[in-house]
Design a protein around this motif. Structure first.
Motif, PDB file in Angstrom:
ATOM      1  N   LEU A 121       0.839  -1.201   0.000  1.00 46.63           N
ATOM      2  CA  LEU A 121       0.000   0.000   0.000  1.00 46.63           C
ATOM      3  C   LEU A 121       0.875   1.252   0.000  1.00 46.63           C
ATOM      4  CD1 LEU A 121      -2.577  -1.090   2.728  1.00 46.63           C
ATOM      5  CD2 LEU A 121      -2.803  -1.294   0.243  1.00 46.63           C
ATOM      6  N   PRO A 122       0.439   2.281  -0.726  1.00 46.02           N
ATOM      7  CA  PRO A 122       1.209   3.535  -0.739  1.00 46.02           C
ATOM      8  C   PRO A 122       0.805   4.457   0.416  1.00 46.02           C
ATOM      9  CG  PRO A 122      -0.520   3.634  -2.382  1.00 46.02           C
ATOM     10  CD  PRO A 122      -0.628   2.280  -1.739  1.00 46.02           C
ATOM     11  N   GLU A 123       1.743   4.773   1.268  1.00 44.66           N
ATOM     12  CA  GLU A 123       1.657   5.831   2.278  1.00 44.66           C
ATOM     13  C   GLU A 123       0.688   5.565   3.436  1.00 44.66           C
ATOM     14  OE1 GLU A 123       0.985   9.541   0.347  1.00 44.66           O
ATOM     15  OE2 GLU A 123       2.966   9.591  -0.575  1.00 44.66           O
ATOM     16  N   THR A 124      -0.509   5.137   3.167  1.00 45.51           N
ATOM     17  CA  THR A 124      -1.471   4.971   4.254  1.00 45.51           C
ATOM     18  C   THR A 124      -2.482   3.878   3.890  1.00 45.51           C
ATOM     19  OG1 THR A 124      -3.036   6.142   5.696  1.00 45.51           O
ATOM     20  CG2 THR A 124      -3.097   6.681   3.342  1.00 45.51           C
ATOM     21  N   ILE A 125      -3.384   3.591   4.841  1.00 45.87           N
ATOM     22  CA  ILE A 125      -4.424   2.573   4.630  1.00 45.87           C
ATOM     23  C   ILE A 125      -5.751   3.274   4.370  1.00 45.87           C
ATOM     24  CG2 ILE A 125      -5.642   0.612   5.620  1.00 45.87           C
ATOM     25  CD1 ILE A 125      -3.246   0.115   7.402  1.00 45.87           C
ATOM     26  N   VAL A 164      -2.087   0.421  11.239  1.00 46.40           N
ATOM     27  CA  VAL A 164      -2.924  -0.736  10.937  1.00 46.40           C
ATOM     28  C   VAL A 164      -3.938  -0.970  12.056  1.00 46.40           C
ATOM     29  CG1 VAL A 164      -2.917  -3.233  10.622  1.00 46.40           C
ATOM     30  CG2 VAL A 164      -1.203  -1.831   9.463  1.00 46.40           C
ATOM     31  N   HIS A 165      -3.469  -0.834  13.294  1.00 47.30           N
ATOM     32  CA  HIS A 165      -4.354  -1.053  14.439  1.00 47.30           C
ATOM     33  C   HIS A 165      -5.509  -0.054  14.434  1.00 47.30           C
ATOM     34  CE1 HIS A 165      -5.650  -0.551  18.664  1.00 47.30           C
ATOM     35  NE2 HIS A 165      -5.497  -1.881  18.709  1.00 47.30           N
ATOM     36  N   ASP A 166      -5.198   1.199  14.195  1.00 49.94           N
ATOM     37  CA  ASP A 166      -6.246   2.227  14.195  1.00 49.94           C
ATOM     38  C   ASP A 166      -7.200   2.062  13.019  1.00 49.94           C
ATOM     39  OD1 ASP A 166      -5.092   3.237  16.446  1.00 49.94           O
ATOM     40  OD2 ASP A 166      -4.018   4.875  15.411  1.00 49.94           O
ATOM     41  N   ALA A 167      -6.662   1.666  11.870  1.00 48.35           N
ATOM     42  CA  ALA A 167      -7.503   1.515  10.688  1.00 48.35           C
ATOM     43  C   ALA A 167      -8.513   0.384  10.847  1.00 48.35           C
ATOM     44  CB  ALA A 167      -6.631   1.267   9.458  1.00 48.35           C
ATOM     45  N   LEU A 168      -8.185  -0.571  11.709  1.00 50.01           N
ATOM     46  CA  LEU A 168      -9.077  -1.730  11.881  1.00 50.01           C
ATOM     47  C   LEU A 168     -10.037  -1.554  13.051  1.00 50.01           C
ATOM     48  CD1 LEU A 168      -6.608  -4.679  11.203  1.00 50.01           C
ATOM     49  CD2 LEU A 168      -8.130  -3.501   9.618  1.00 50.01           C
ATOM     50  N   LYS A 200       2.420   8.222  13.444  1.00 51.77           N
ATOM     51  CA  LYS A 200       2.294   6.879  14.017  1.00 51.77           C
ATOM     52  C   LYS A 200       3.150   5.883  13.263  1.00 51.77           C
ATOM     53  CE  LYS A 200      -2.548   7.753  15.254  1.00 51.77           C
ATOM     54  NZ  LYS A 200      -3.944   7.319  15.088  1.00 51.77           N
ATOM     55  N   SER A 201       3.485   4.825  13.966  1.00 53.38           N
ATOM     56  CA  SER A 201       4.178   3.720  13.307  1.00 53.38           C
ATOM     57  C   SER A 201       3.169   2.970  12.427  1.00 53.38           C
ATOM     58  CB  SER A 201       4.780   2.771  14.344  1.00 53.38           C
ATOM     59  OG  SER A 201       3.735   2.135  15.080  1.00 53.38           O
TER      60      SER A 201
END
Length: 509
Positions: free
Chosen positions: A63-67, A119-123, A113-114
């Motif tokens: 993925l580019p840059e972000t989710i 990934v944690h926040d996006a989910l 953020k790391s």
């Protein structure tokens, strides 16, 4: 480059030999065409993504840059598989083992953020106070992805170089050292999480892997695939057909007709068995719900056909029993020797055979018809019984008078016949009707005697009347022709004697 160079899925031709858990394993690297390529539809992307997900043991999600939300939605297929397999009890056979997910995010910014936190926040679940169905669907995907928390990892890569247009011509020495270092770390990470491909609890060898890929490709290329979950539905379709076949086989063993409740019980047992097999073998959960609903609908359609067949068989056998009993009642109405006992026996036999053999949904309707027909036949028989018996006894008394006087010449037979005849005729003359006779105790005695003689479980005189009559006629002829020569002039029975002319004087005309 801006235009897509990778078409479909490319496979690195030479496998990389690795030691995994002490076993020599050949690892293939697959490169997939990017999403949303020019001239390609979402269905095409879904096919590529589905094939990569099913065939790989490690899925690197680049993925580019972000989710973005679209990125999460594209994982719905992998989530579907993961939710199914992680929901199984450890040690059970499984159809697929979910791929290890590696979130590979290419980012330029250093602050924030790391990637693991990203990934944690996006989910995390999205608040849905208004009950939006689309948000509910998004949250369902997030809930499923949360299950893969122990089966996924995140990794970030910086840009290799600021001059992106010249990347294809650069060597490693010209690239950003941090990028080169992170790239090597990524290789080690992928190698550490790589495991052999497992299908239904079995490690695949080369030939089996190719055969499995052919099966997947055939499934993907059949018809339209509107969503990533369609691959699950294609696999479930074969399982669905087998389960439906199992249901039909179980129901085919049921002997029709059956009572409605018994048929319902057989349907529930067969349906449960088919559903249990589907639950064990089906792929996915959320998308598999459609297959479950389809299986339930097709089972219901098959059950409707079974109900119709049961109704037909029930109607057929009940109609046959009804016709047979109707013919039986008609035969009992015209007995040569009327017998209430024989009629009652036939009536009871019809009733019992109908109650025992007529089963199914048509029984209630035919029971009403049966009771009406039997009641009508019984009323008609009782109405005609006394009248026919009266006429028959009058004729019988006259016949016995002739037989006793001129054939047997037995005075007791003649006298008994005269007494019966006089009683019948005199009583009806005195009381004006034969119906009043039927309430007389003497008539009841006559009827009881008649019933005892005419019908019993051992002897049915109505059936044997003609043979017995022939035997008696032969006996009488024999006695008339041969009796005097063998037993003398007195014969076998006390005859009319005239003592005026002597004790042995024969009677004159």
């Amino acid at each position: 480059m801006r235009d897509t160079k990778t078409k479909g899925i490319w496979v690195w031709g030479n496998p990389v030999e690795m030691e995994i858990d002490g076993s020599r394993t050949s690892v293939f690297y697959l490169d997939t065409e990017g999403f949303e390529s020019i001239g390609k539809s979402n269905v095409y992307d879904d096919r590529i993504f589905a094939l990569a997900t099913v065939m790989s043991s490690v899925l690197i999600y680049n993925l580019p840059e972000t989710i973005r939300e679209a990125d999460i939605s594209r994982l719905s297929f992998a989530v579907e598989l993961a939710e199914e397999f992680y929901g199984r009890v450890k040690g059970q056979d499984v159809a697929f083992e979910p791929a290890k997910l590696v979130w590979l995010i290419q980012r330029d910014f250093l602050q924030g953020k790391s990637v693991q936190e990203m990934v944690h926040d996006a989910l995390q679940r999205v608040p849905n106070d208004k009950g939006d169905k689309n948000i509910d669907m998004v949250n369902q995907i997030r809930n499923s992805l949360a299950i893969m928390g122990d089966n996924s990892t995140a990794f970030s890569l910086p840009q290799p170089h600021l001059l992106r247009t010249k990347l294809c011509d650069m060597k490693d020495e010209e690239l950003d050292p941090i990028y080169v270092k992170r790239r090597e770390q990524l290789k080690k990470l992928v190698a550490s999480v790589t495991r052999p491909k497992i299908v239904q609890g079995k490690f695949l060898n080369g030939n089996e892997f190719v055969a499995f890929m052919e099966q997947i490709l055939e499934a993907l290329n059949k018809g339209e695939i509107p969503s990533t979950g369609s691959l699950v539905e294609v696999f479930n379709k074969g399982i669905l057909e087998r389960c439906l076949k199992l249901y039909n086989e179980r129901m085919a063993k049921v002997r029709l007709p059956l009572p409605e409740q018994s048929l319902q019980d057989a349907h529930e047992r067969s349906k449960k068995e088919a559903m249990d097999v589907f639950d064990v073998q089906h792929f996915g959960r959320q998308h598999a719900k459609k297959s479950v609903m389809q299986l339930d609908e097709e089972i219901q359609e098959a059950y409707k056909n079974v109900i119709m067949a049961n109704e037909y068989q029930s109607s057929k056998i009940c109609e046959s029993l009804y016709t047979r009993c109707e013919d039986k009642m008609d035969q009992l109405q015209v007995l040569r020797l009327p017998s209430m006992a024989k009629f009652n026996a036939g009536f009871l036999q019809c009733n019992q055979s109908f109650a025992h053999e007529c089963v199914g949904p048509s029984k209630a309707n035919y029971e009403q018809r049966m009771m009406k027909m039997l009641g009508k036949s019984r009323s008609l028989f009782i109405k005609e019984y006394n009248h026919r018996l009266f006429n028959w006894l009058v004729a019988f008394s006259l016949v016995m008078v002739v037989v006793g006087r001129f054939i047997l010449k037995f005075i007791m037979i003649e006298m008994g016949a005269w007494v019966l005849f006089i009683f019948l005729e005199t009583y009806t003359r005195m009381f004006w009707s034969a119906e009043s006779l039927y309430y007389n105790p003497v008539w009841h005695f006559i009827v009881s005697t008649w019933e005892t003689l005419v019908y019993s479980p051992v002897l049915d005189l109505d059936r044997w009347a003609v043979p017995l009559g022939c035997m008696i006629a032969v006996f009488v002829l024999y006695w008339r022709c041969c009796g005097k020569r063998k037993y003398g002039s007195r014969g076998l029975l006390p005859l009319y004697n005239n003592h005026k002319g002597g004790t042995n004087r024969p009677r004159t005309d």
